[in-house]
Enzyme design. Structure first.
Site, short mmCIF file in Angstrom:
data_model
loop_
_atom_site.label_atom_id
_atom_site.label_comp_id
_atom_site.label_asym_id
_atom_site.label_seq_id
_atom_site.Cartn_x
_atom_site.Cartn_y
_atom_site.Cartn_z
CE LYS A 70 -3.78 5.45 2.82
NZ LYS A 70 -5.38 5.62 2.68
CE LYS A 94 -2.49 14.77 8.09
NZ LYS A 94 -3.78 14.52 8.15
CE LYS A 107 -8.92 14.81 3.57
NZ LYS A 107 -8.20 14.42 4.67
CB THR A 191 -7.27 9.63 13.83
OG1 THR A 191 -7.31 8.92 12.63
CG2 THR A 191 -6.88 11.25 13.71
CG ASN A 222 -13.25 7.80 13.52
OD1 ASN A 222 -13.68 6.87 14.43
ND2 ASN A 222 -12.28 7.75 13.05
CB SER A 350 -4.29 4.45 6.33
OG SER A 350 -5.47 4.82 6.63
N1 GLU Z 1 -8.44 11.37 6.35
C1 GLU Z 1 -7.28 10.97 7.38
C2 GLU Z 1 -6.36 12.20 7.56
O1 GLU Z 1 -6.69 13.22 7.28
C3 GLU Z 1 -6.78 9.61 7.04
C4 GLU Z 1 -6.07 9.65 5.95
C5 GLU Z 1 -5.66 8.05 5.39
O2 GLU Z 1 -5.71 7.24 6.25
O3 GLU Z 1 -5.42 7.93 4.14
O4 GLU Z 1 -5.25 12.09 7.79
#
Ligand code: GLU
Length: 418
Positions: A70, A94, A107, A191, A222, A350
Site C-alpha cells: 500500500k 507506517k 510506493k 493526512t 494537499n 485509505s
Molecule cells: N501517500 C500517502 C503517504 O505517504 C498515502 C498513502 C496511501 O494512502 O496509501 O502516506
C-alpha cells in the site's frame, strides 16, 4: 547523491540499528533492506502536439507481511528509484505502527513535472502508468493512492483504466478517489487531520495550549494546504506558510480562508499581499510552537537544525528531517512527531476507503474522522511512552514499534525460523 538516495540510506541505517537494539531476529533486516519487488516501466505518451514522449515510472513493493502492498504514487521531476524505495520502506513502517491497518508498504513514482503537461497529457500518462503496472497490482495485492502532485482526479483515471483492463468494476484498486466513484468522505483532508490530531496530542504532552499556538507550515499542497485550514479552524494561529514559489509570514496570524481563495485564483500563495515575503529557509527558522514540514524530504538538515526554534515538529511530509538534523533537534529538546505516525492519517483513511469499497457502503464523515482519531492518537501515545521508557528519540521509538510488530508477524507466518 540524490535526495532519495540519502533518504534511503538513512532509513536503512536506522532500521538496522533498531533491529539490533530491539534484539529481534536479525533476519528481519534481510526482509527490510531491499524491497520484495521493484517494477520499472517506460511510459510512452502521445503529446498534444502529435509527438510521443516517454516517461519513467516505478512501483516498489517493499513488504507484504501484514497485507497487500500500500502506498501512494508521486509525480515529480526528481522522483527516482531510490526515492521510491525509501518511501516504500517508510510505508511498511507506517502501516505496521498503526494497529488494525492490514497493509504492507509500497510506493510509486513517475519522473515528470506535471505542471508542464496539459490535462489530457496528464490523463494519458496516468492511464499509461496503470497499464504498465497493471499485472503487478490488485485489490488484494497492491493498492496505490495519491502522493505529491497526484490527486483524486488522477486516481479516478487510474481506477477507470484498471477497471477497463479487468473488464469489470474494480475501483477498490485505488484509494484517494473522488467520492462519486467510491472514495471516502474525509480522505482528502485525512493526512492533515491526522497531523492535527498528533500535533494536538503533542501540545498536551508538553503543556502547550493548542488553541492560540503559533504554527508554521512548509508546503501548500494537499497536506500543507489542508493543514493550514484545519489548524486554523481548530483555533491555532498559522503565522507562516510556503509553496514552491516562496514563503509568507504574518506574526498576527494569516487569514487562512482568504489565503485559500488567493491560492485558487493565482496558483500560488507567495505573492499574497497581507503578509511579509520571506524565504523558505527563513520560514523553517521562525520562532513558533509547531513547525509542520509538509513538502519534500531532507528539508531540515544539519545546517539549519541548530537555528530551528519550534517546540514541536510535526512531519506532514515523508522524510523531511535528515538523520544528522534529528540528533541536533533532539539535543535541543524539540518534540519530533515523526512522519511514519504524524502523516499516517492518509493511509489510515485509505484503509477505511478500501473497507467501504469492498462492502460497497459509505460512511458519514464523522464516522471516518472518529475512526481516524482512534487509530492514530493511541499509536502516537504508544510511541511517545516507549521513547520515554527507553530514553530514545521519537523516530527511533516509532521505527522500533513498527519493526517489532513486523518481526512478530513474520515469525508467525514462518518467514524467520527454520
Ligand atoms: N501517500 C500517502 C503517504 O505517504 C498515502 C498513502 C496511501 O494512502 O496509501 O502516506
Amino acid at each position: 547523491m540524490s535526495e532519495g538516495t540519502k533518504l534511503l540510506e538513512q532509513t536503512r541505517n536506522l532500521i538496522k540499528e533498531c533491529i539490533d537494539e530491539l534484539g529481534v531476529n536479525p533476519s528481519v533486516y534481510e526482509y527490510m533492506k531491499e524491497p520484495r519487488k521493484t517494477i520499472i516501466v517506460n511510459i510512452p505518451v502521445k503529446m498534444d502536439d502529435g509527438t510521443v514522449k516517454s516517461f519513467t515510472g516505478y512501483r516498489v513493493q517493499h513488504n507484504n507481511a501484514l497485507g497487500p502492498y500500500k502506498g501512494g504514487i508521486r509525480f515529480h521531476p526528481n522522483a527516482d528509484l531510490d526515492e521510491v524505495k525509501a518511501l516504500a520502506t517508510l510505508m511498511t513502517l507506517k502501516t505496521a505502527i498503526i494497529e488494525g491497518v492490514p497493509f504492507g508498504g509500497g510506493k510509486g513514482g513517475v519522473t515528470v513535472d506535471p505542471k508542464k503537461l496539459s490535462q489530457s497529457e496528464l490523463q494519458r500518462l496516468s492511464r499509461g502508468y496503470i497499464r504498465a503496472i497493471s499485472l503487478f497490482i490488485g485489490t488484494k495485492k497492491d493498492i496505490p493512492a495519491p502522493d505529491v502532485n497526484t490527486n483524486p482526479q488522477i486516481m479516478a483515471w487510474m481506477a477507470d483504466e484498471y477497471s477497463y483492463i479487468r473488464r469489470q468494476a474494480e475501483h477498490e484498486i485505488i484509494t484517494g478517489k473522488p467520492i462519486e466513484i467510491g472514495g471516502s468522505k474525509g480522505r482528502t483532508q485525512a493526512t492533515s487531520r491526522g497531523l492535527m490530531f498528533v500535533a494536538q496530542k503533542a501540545c498536551e504532552l508538553i503543556g502547550i495550549n493548542f488553541e492560540g499556538s503559533e504554527v508554521v507550515i512548509q508546503g501548500f499542497g494537499n497536506v500543507g494546504g489542508n493543514a493550514a485550514i484545519l489548524f486554523h479552524e481548530a483555533g491555532a494561529k498559522v503565522i507562516a506558510v510556503s509553496d514552491v514559489e516562496g514563503a509568507i509570514y504574518n506574526r498576527n496570524g494569516l487569514d487562512i480562508p482568504e489565503l485559500i481563495k488567493y491560492n485558487k485564483q493565482y496558483g500560488t500563495i507567495a505573492t499574497y499581499p497581507d503578509a511579509k515575503q520571506i524565504t523558505n529557509e527563513e520560514l523553517l527558522e521562525l520562532e513558533c510552537d509547531i513547525l509542520a514540514p509538509c513538502a519534500l524530504e531532507n528539508q531540515i538538515t544539519k545546517e539549519n537544525a541548530p537555528r530551528i526554534k519550534a517546540k514541536i515538529i510535526a512531519e506532514g511530509a515523508n522524510g523531511p528531517t535528515t538523520a544528522e538534523a534529528d540528533k541536533i533537534l533532539e539535543e535541543k529538546g524539540i518534540l519530533i512527531c515523526p512522519d511514519v505516525i504524524a502523516n499516517a492519517g492518509g493511509v489510515v483513511v485509505s484503509y477505511l476507503e478500501w473497507v467501504q469499497g469492498n462492502y460497497h457502503f459509505q460512511w458519514k464523515e464523522e464516522t471516518v474522522n472518529a475512526e481516524l482519531y482512534e487509530k492514530i492518537v493511541p499509536a502516537f501515545e504508544k510511541i511517545y511512552n516507549f521513547a520515554q521508557e527507553r530514553k530514545i528519540s521519537m523516530r527511533r521509538s516509532a521505527f522500533m514499534v513498527g519493526i517489532k510488530r513486523l518481526a512478530d508477524v513474520m515469525e508467525i507466518r514462518g518467514w524467520l525460523s527454520k
